[in-house]
Design a protein around this motif. Structure first.
Motif, short mmCIF file in Angstrom:
data_model
loop_
_atom_site.label_atom_id
_atom_site.label_comp_id
_atom_site.label_asym_id
_atom_site.label_seq_id
_atom_site.Cartn_x
_atom_site.Cartn_y
_atom_site.Cartn_z
N TRP A 21 81.56 58.14 59.85
CA TRP A 21 82.50 56.98 60.51
C TRP A 21 82.08 56.26 62.25
CZ3 TRP A 21 87.57 56.26 58.91
CH2 TRP A 21 87.57 56.63 57.76
N LEU A 22 81.93 55.31 62.60
CA LEU A 22 80.99 54.84 64.00
C LEU A 22 81.97 55.09 64.51
CD1 LEU A 22 79.11 53.58 65.19
CD2 LEU A 22 79.94 50.96 64.62
N ILE A 23 82.07 55.72 65.93
CA ILE A 23 82.56 56.17 66.85
C ILE A 23 82.26 55.27 68.37
CG2 ILE A 23 83.58 58.26 68.66
CD1 ILE A 23 83.50 58.46 65.83
N GLU A 24 81.46 54.77 68.32
CA GLU A 24 81.11 53.62 69.46
C GLU A 24 79.66 53.26 68.86
OE1 GLU A 24 82.08 55.37 73.27
OE2 GLU A 24 80.28 56.83 73.25
N VAL A 25 78.65 52.45 70.51
CA VAL A 25 77.70 51.96 70.31
C VAL A 25 77.54 51.68 71.77
CG1 VAL A 25 76.06 50.17 69.59
CG2 VAL A 25 77.55 50.58 67.61
N ASN A 26 76.86 52.49 72.33
CA ASN A 26 76.02 52.94 73.10
C ASN A 26 74.83 51.54 73.58
OD1 ASN A 26 77.92 54.90 74.03
ND2 ASN A 26 76.55 55.92 72.45
N SER A 27 75.20 50.57 74.86
CA SER A 27 74.13 49.46 74.77
C SER A 27 72.87 49.95 76.55
CB SER A 27 74.30 48.34 75.36
OG SER A 27 75.46 48.12 76.92
N SER A 28 73.49 51.27 76.34
CA SER A 28 72.65 52.08 77.39
C SER A 28 72.67 53.61 77.09
CB SER A 28 72.62 51.78 78.86
OG SER A 28 72.18 52.38 79.90
N GLY B 78 72.75 52.48 71.58
CA GLY B 78 72.86 54.00 70.23
C GLY B 78 73.77 54.11 69.59
N PHE B 79 73.65 55.02 69.09
CA PHE B 79 75.42 54.70 67.26
C PHE B 79 75.97 56.16 67.90
CE2 PHE B 79 73.21 50.76 66.93
CZ PHE B 79 73.73 49.92 66.48
N ASP B 80 76.91 56.57 68.11
CA ASP B 80 77.45 57.76 67.89
C ASP B 80 78.28 57.77 66.55
OD1 ASP B 80 76.39 58.24 70.80
OD2 ASP B 80 78.73 58.47 71.27
#
Length: 84
Positions: A21-28, A9-11
């Motif tokens: 702007w990429l805030i964070e990448v979620n592995s779950s 999941g890409f925020d």
């Protein structure tokens, strides 16, 4: 590993100049229906993931360009990696 996959999941945020702007990448990533927007997105992602991992992956060579991948579009195809 061959035959495995992972859904990330890409925020992101988009500013007034349409810079992304990429805030964070979620592995779950959560697939909760917390809002009307996330309900539509989560349902679309889950339907498309099934199409990609079953229909596209199992399609015979030469037939993949005609397979329905739902909302996913291949934007880059890298070189194959041969595990030894």
């Amino acid at each position: 590993r061959k035959g495995s996959m992972e859904l990330l999941g890409f925020d992101i945020m988009i500013d007034e100049n349409f810079n992304v702007w990429l805030i964070e990448v979620n592995s779950s990533p959560t697939m909760e229906y917390s809002t009307g927007v996330t309900k539509v997105l989560a349902q679309s992602v889950m339907e498309s993931v099934v199409k990609v991992i079953s229909d596209y992956t199992l399609a015979p060579k030469g037939k993949k360009k005609n397979i329905d991948t739902g909302s996913f579009v291949l934007i880059y195809k890298g070189k194959k990696y041969n595990e030894k």
